[in-house]
Design a protein around this motif. Structure first.
Motif, PDB file in Angstrom:
ATOM      1  N   VAL A 333       0.963  -1.281   0.024  1.00  7.95           N
ATOM      2  CA  VAL A 333       0.084  -0.045  -0.114  1.00  7.95           C
ATOM      3  C   VAL A 333       0.604   1.276  -0.032  1.00  7.95           C
ATOM      4  O   VAL A 333       0.680   2.126  -0.456  1.00  7.95           O
ATOM      5  N   LYS A 334       1.996   1.148   0.992  1.00  3.80           N
ATOM      6  CA  LYS A 334       2.921   2.302   0.715  1.00  3.80           C
ATOM      7  C   LYS A 334       3.324   2.697  -0.562  1.00  3.80           C
ATOM      8  O   LYS A 334       3.476   3.874  -1.228  1.00  3.80           O
ATOM      9  N   ILE A 335       3.595   1.699  -1.613  1.00  6.21           N
ATOM     10  CA  ILE A 335       4.150   1.829  -2.773  1.00  6.21           C
ATOM     11  C   ILE A 335       3.202   2.432  -3.848  1.00  6.21           C
ATOM     12  O   ILE A 335       3.422   3.226  -4.601  1.00  6.21           O
ATOM     13  N   VAL A 336       1.824   2.301  -3.680  1.00  4.15           N
ATOM     14  CA  VAL A 336       0.706   2.577  -4.314  1.00  4.15           C
ATOM     15  C   VAL A 336       0.716   4.030  -4.138  1.00  4.15           C
ATOM     16  O   VAL A 336       0.470   4.873  -4.849  1.00  4.15           O
ATOM     17  N   ILE A 337       0.677   4.473  -2.714  1.00  4.94           N
ATOM     18  CA  ILE A 337       0.538   5.679  -2.410  1.00  4.94           C
ATOM     19  C   ILE A 337       1.568   6.723  -2.773  1.00  4.94           C
ATOM     20  O   ILE A 337       1.364   7.662  -3.172  1.00  4.94           O
ATOM     21  N   LYS A 338       2.680   5.946  -2.859  1.00  2.00           N
ATOM     22  CA  LYS A 338       3.909   7.005  -3.614  1.00  2.00           C
ATOM     23  C   LYS A 338       3.912   7.185  -4.940  1.00  2.00           C
ATOM     24  O   LYS A 338       4.529   8.037  -5.371  1.00  2.00           O
ATOM     25  N   SER A 415      15.882   6.900 -16.727  1.00  2.00           N
ATOM     26  CA  SER A 415      15.009   6.416 -15.797  1.00  2.00           C
ATOM     27  C   SER A 415      13.821   6.898 -16.178  1.00  2.00           C
ATOM     28  O   SER A 415      13.420   7.601 -16.996  1.00  2.00           O
ATOM     29  N   HIS A 416      12.918   5.928 -15.580  1.00  2.00           N
ATOM     30  CA  HIS A 416      11.396   6.203 -15.837  1.00  2.00           C
ATOM     31  C   HIS A 416      10.960   7.686 -15.341  1.00  2.00           C
ATOM     32  O   HIS A 416      10.194   8.365 -16.352  1.00  2.00           O
ATOM     33  N   LEU A 417      11.443   7.885 -14.369  1.00  2.59           N
ATOM     34  CA  LEU A 417      10.866   9.419 -13.959  1.00  2.59           C
ATOM     35  C   LEU A 417      11.588  10.566 -14.879  1.00  2.59           C
ATOM     36  O   LEU A 417      10.876  11.573 -15.059  1.00  2.59           O
ATOM     37  N   GLN A 418      12.732  10.227 -15.306  1.00  3.48           N
ATOM     38  CA  GLN A 418      13.484  11.264 -15.980  1.00  3.48           C
ATOM     39  C   GLN A 418      12.683  11.215 -17.475  1.00  3.48           C
ATOM     40  O   GLN A 418      12.560  12.377 -18.235  1.00  3.48           O
ATOM     41  N   ARG A 419      12.371  10.147 -17.765  1.00  6.94           N
ATOM     42  CA  ARG A 419      11.580  10.120 -19.254  1.00  6.94           C
ATOM     43  C   ARG A 419      10.308  10.587 -19.027  1.00  6.94           C
ATOM     44  O   ARG A 419       9.834  11.476 -19.767  1.00  6.94           O
ATOM     45  N   ILE A 420       9.717  10.468 -18.077  1.00  4.67           N
ATOM     46  CA  ILE A 420       8.290  11.222 -17.833  1.00  4.67           C
ATOM     47  C   ILE A 420       8.742  12.647 -17.731  1.00  4.67           C
ATOM     48  O   ILE A 420       7.570  13.586 -18.308  1.00  4.67           O
ATOM     49  N   GLY A 421       9.671  13.069 -17.200  1.00  4.72           N
ATOM     50  CA  GLY A 421       9.903  14.684 -16.837  1.00  4.72           C
ATOM     51  C   GLY A 421      10.245  15.306 -18.226  1.00  4.72           C
ATOM     52  O   GLY A 421      10.152  16.296 -18.656  1.00  4.72           O
ATOM     53  N   TRP A 564       7.771  15.809  -6.224  1.00  2.55           N
ATOM     54  CA  TRP A 564       7.537  14.508  -5.803  1.00  2.55           C
ATOM     55  C   TRP A 564       8.810  13.336  -6.562  1.00  2.55           C
ATOM     56  O   TRP A 564       9.231  12.551  -5.689  1.00  2.55           O
ATOM     57  N   ALA A 565       9.100  13.902  -7.807  1.00  2.00           N
ATOM     58  CA  ALA A 565      10.002  13.018  -8.404  1.00  2.00           C
ATOM     59  C   ALA A 565      11.534  12.861  -7.699  1.00  2.00           C
ATOM     60  O   ALA A 565      12.093  11.766  -7.569  1.00  2.00           O
ATOM     61  N   MET A 566      11.913  13.881  -7.305  1.00  2.00           N
ATOM     62  CA  MET A 566      13.175  14.076  -6.588  1.00  2.00           C
ATOM     63  C   MET A 566      13.138  13.388  -5.321  1.00  2.00           C
ATOM     64  O   MET A 566      14.289  13.082  -4.650  1.00  2.00           O
ATOM     65  N   ARG A 567      12.108  13.097  -4.689  1.00  2.00           N
ATOM     66  CA  ARG A 567      11.975  12.598  -3.413  1.00  2.00           C
ATOM     67  C   ARG A 567      11.415  11.091  -3.624  1.00  2.00           C
ATOM     68  O   ARG A 567      11.575  10.246  -2.465  1.00  2.00           O
ATOM     69  N   TYR A 568      10.973  10.719  -4.922  1.00  2.00           N
ATOM     70  CA  TYR A 568      10.711   9.220  -4.912  1.00  2.00           C
ATOM     71  C   TYR A 568      11.926   8.226  -4.929  1.00  2.00           C
ATOM     72  O   TYR A 568      12.800   8.612  -5.436  1.00  2.00           O
ATOM     73  N   LYS A 569      11.742   7.144  -4.195  1.00  2.00           N
ATOM     74  CA  LYS A 569      12.809   6.085  -4.145  1.00  2.00           C
ATOM     75  C   LYS A 569      12.120   4.881  -4.733  1.00  2.00           C
ATOM     76  O   LYS A 569      11.154   4.357  -4.450  1.00  2.00           O
ATOM     77  N   TYR A 570      12.946   4.376  -5.843  1.00  2.00           N
ATOM     78  CA  TYR A 570      12.589   3.237  -6.511  1.00  2.00           C
ATOM     79  C   TYR A 570      12.826   2.081  -5.615  1.00  2.00           C
ATOM     80  O   TYR A 570      13.531   1.824  -4.658  1.00  2.00           O
ATOM     81  N   ARG A 571      11.806   0.962  -5.820  1.00  2.00           N
ATOM     82  CA  ARG A 571      11.840  -0.055  -5.354  1.00  2.00           C
ATOM     83  C   ARG A 571      13.096  -1.113  -5.136  1.00  2.00           C
ATOM     84  O   ARG A 571      13.397  -1.481  -4.431  1.00  2.00           O
ATOM     85  N   SER A 572      13.558  -0.804  -6.624  1.00  2.00           N
ATOM     86  CA  SER A 572      14.987  -1.708  -6.637  1.00  2.00           C
ATOM     87  C   SER A 572      16.232  -0.887  -7.062  1.00  2.00           C
ATOM     88  O   SER A 572      15.955   0.220  -7.804  1.00  2.00           O
ATOM     89  N   ILE A 573      17.298  -1.218  -6.808  1.00  2.00           N
ATOM     90  CA  ILE A 573      18.458  -0.412  -7.014  1.00  2.00           C
ATOM     91  C   ILE A 573      18.975  -0.836  -8.530  1.00  2.00           C
ATOM     92  O   ILE A 573      19.744  -0.078  -9.040  1.00  2.00           O
ATOM     93  N   LYS A 574      18.031  -1.559  -9.130  1.00  2.00           N
ATOM     94  CA  LYS A 574      18.319  -2.280 -10.614  1.00  2.00           C
ATOM     95  C   LYS A 574      17.842  -0.885 -11.322  1.00  2.00           C
ATOM     96  O   LYS A 574      18.005  -0.572 -12.571  1.00  2.00           O
ATOM     97  N   ASN A 575      17.021   0.238 -10.740  1.00  2.00           N
ATOM     98  CA  ASN A 575      16.230   1.270 -11.545  1.00  2.00           C
ATOM     99  C   ASN A 575      16.735   2.758 -10.592  1.00  2.00           C
ATOM    100  O   ASN A 575      16.154   3.113  -9.959  1.00  2.00           O
TER     101      ASN A 575
END
Length: 577
Positions: A333-338, A415-421, A564-575
């Motif tokens: 649920v934390k991941i969904v909220i983030k 990264s995904h967030l960079q691409r969206i940005g 929000w993007a600068m504060r987001y922590k990816y689930r995995s260090i692979k991303n």
């Protein structure tokens, strides 16, 4: 040794089309996903062929007023994209994405058959207008005929929603995210998913629209019906290669259970939450799949806590739910909220998309649309962003990403967030370019004394292509980035629903565009001033001011996104962020 281990055993948490364990080396991979890509061409062709030209069918053949026709189309498109959430939910909770696609395609096929039959039969449409009586209003569709029209239309919307909510996730499920090759192939799949979506759109806005305008709507609906029907055997032909994720129960139940438990426990209600603790989140206990288990092993501290007894420190107020829920459920649920703030920041982009596709066509209609001896209909303008997306998708995958992988020495490159940005930045540029083009168009009208005239202006419609260039680029970066971001970041039990948020953002953008136009006209029409966006002559509009307003809103939205993007922590260090 790693290659040998990939060729034996089964994919835990996945089954084949016969509900038996999916085997490594036989199920999944790019071959399985290629069937999904071909199906996407046909599926988007069937949907967009009608959506792009439907306002004409409503106004000229069903005799709805211009405003009612526009609202009917907007409601149809918005509903279809919002129903993607239903398709994603059912795929996660009770059925496989494989099954949801097949059922949804059959529902869309049924709806298109109804629309085709109605378009073919004169007795099922309102009588034609009498040219000898121009002062007598045409009879608007009503009664059983209107019921048939909207039943067919919303069966199509239900089918489209189910397909949008299941097909992207089904294709992405074919790849092993525990290997670099699998993750790279999954990224390539999302790029080419948007490419194939554009291929279907290209055929729809050229060939099918021409058939509808020149041969009759029964032929246009017929082509769409044939396309969605043909997609079903093509999809089925890949059945022996698919691996299908086993549904693990309602993700919404998990979310509600955790939120309620956190709320009640924060109020000091101890030992009275038996009802919450007993809320079922799946039909039976579902073990963490090998894929997710592997993912957890490689995560940062936030996700490492999932496999331990203590929950992570982020969103600590949810940790109170651990008394009634598992740590895994709380972390899901934390991941969904983030990810929700990232989702919210893309709605303005889709609002720009809706506005440009409306007003840009009207701009082009006032300009010189001749291409040599050929007169190009303004309704064919969507071909510009479609073609740009088709060109950019392979360039991005084969040249831009490899370059940044070498430059950054990271697996993803961008990264995904960079691409969206990047997509959000391009949307700002698109609105600024649109404003400058409108200023130039009105200057030409003023210099030639045509400001109050409806005659075509001596300026080529190719000027509009510039804003479409940036618009198509923004759409490619953001849509593909969003699809991959939601699928990758969401808990494996909620991936289809999370991926559907990409389409929900599009729907909300369409709805918001209508609201913004209404607010702008209301605000600018006070004190006897003429509203910016009203009247019968576009030359009298203050469209450039509206575009600048959208540019400013997009800029503020980008700053909001950065927060929000600068504060987001990816689930995995692979991303890496």
């Amino acid at each position: 040794m790693e290659l040998e281990s990939q060729q034996v055993g089964s994919w835990e948490g996945y089954v084949n089309c016969r509900n038996r364990p999916a085997l490594k080396g036989h199920h999944g991979g790019m071959l399985a996903a290629s069937f999904v890509l071909v199906v996407e061409v046909l599926e988007n062709l069937a949907y967009l062929a009608n959506a792009s030209n439907l306002v004409l069918y409503f106004s000229e053949y069903m005799h709805l007023s211009p405003s009612n026709s526009a609202n009917s189309v907007t409601n149809f498109m918005g509903t279809a994209f919002l129903l993607a959430l239903l398709g994603g939910f059912l795929s996660d909770a009770f059925f496989t994405t494989y099954f949801i696609y097949l059922i949804s395609a059959l529902i869309e096929f049924l709806g298109l058959v109804i629309l085709t039959v109605q378009a073919h039969s004169g007795s099922l449409k309102p009588p034609e207008c009498d040219p000898a009586k121009p002062n007598v209003p045409c009879e608007q569709v009503h009664g059983a005929k209107a019921a048939m029209l909207f039943i067919g239309l919303y069966l199509v919307a239900l089918g489209v929603g189910g397909i949008k909510g299941s097909l992207p996730a089904h294709g992405a499920e074919q790849f092993d995210e525990n290997t670099p090759t699998g993750r790279k192939q999954r990224s390539t799949f999302f790029n080419y998913f948007v490419f194939c979506l554009s291929c279907g759109a290209l055929i729809a806005v050229t060939l099918v629209v021409w058939v509808e305008d020149n041969k009759g709507w029964q032929w246009g609906f017929g082509i769409s019906t044939l396309a969605i029907l043909l997609s079903i055997p093509i999809f089925l032909s890949g059945s022996t290669y698919y691996r299908n994720k086993v549904p693990s129960g309602s993700p919404l139940t998990t979310i509600v259970k955790v939120l309620l438990a956190a709320l009640l426990n924060s109020c000091g209600s101890r030992g009275s939450n038996n009802a919450i603790a007993s809320m079922a989140t799946s039909p039976s206990p579902t073990p963490i799949s090998e894929e997710e288990g592997g993912n957890l092993k490689s995560t940062n501290k936030t996700v490492e806590a999932v496999g331990e007894e203590a929950p992570s420190e982020s969103l600590k107020f949810l940790n109170r739910a651990v008394e009634d829920c598992s740590v895994q459920q709380v972390e899901d649920v934390k991941i969904v909220i983030k990810v929700l703030p990232i989702f919210a920041c893309t709605i303005i982009l889709n609002c720009c998309l809706a506005q440009l596709s409306t007003f840009s066509v009207q701009q082009a209609a006032t300009m010189n649309t001749k291409l040599g001896s050929l007169k190009v209909p303004p309704a064919s303008l969507p071909i510009f962003p479609v073609v740009f997306m088709m060109i950019l998708a392979p360039l991005y995958d084969h040249f831009i990403v490899p370059f940044f992988r070498k430059a950054t020495k990271t697996e993803m490159g961008i990264s995904h967030l960079q691409r969206i940005g990047i997509g959000l930045i391009l949307s700002i540029v698109a609105m600024a370019v649109a404003a400058l083009v409108e200023i130039k168009r009105k200057r030409v009208a003023t210099d030639n004394g045509l400001l109050n005239s409806t005659k075509p202006l001596p300026i080529t419609f190719f000027w509009i292509a510039f804003q479409y260039l940036f618009l198509g680029s923004a759409d490619l970066f953001t849509l593909a980035g969003l699809l991959e971001f939601f699928f990758t970041e969401a808990p494996i039990r909620m991936r289809s629903l999370a991926t559907s948020l990409s389409w929900a953002s599009l729907a909300m953008g369409y709805y918001l565009s209508t609201v913004i136009v209404s607010i702008v006209n209301s605000a600018t029409g006070r004190s006897n001033h003429k509203p910016w966006l009203s009247g019968s002559n576009l030359n009298q509009f203050h469209l450039e001011r509206f575009y600048w307003l959208m540019c400013v809103l997009s800029g503020l939205n980008f700053l909001h996104y950065l927060f929000w993007a600068m504060r987001y922590k990816y689930r995995s260090i692979k991303n890496p962020n």
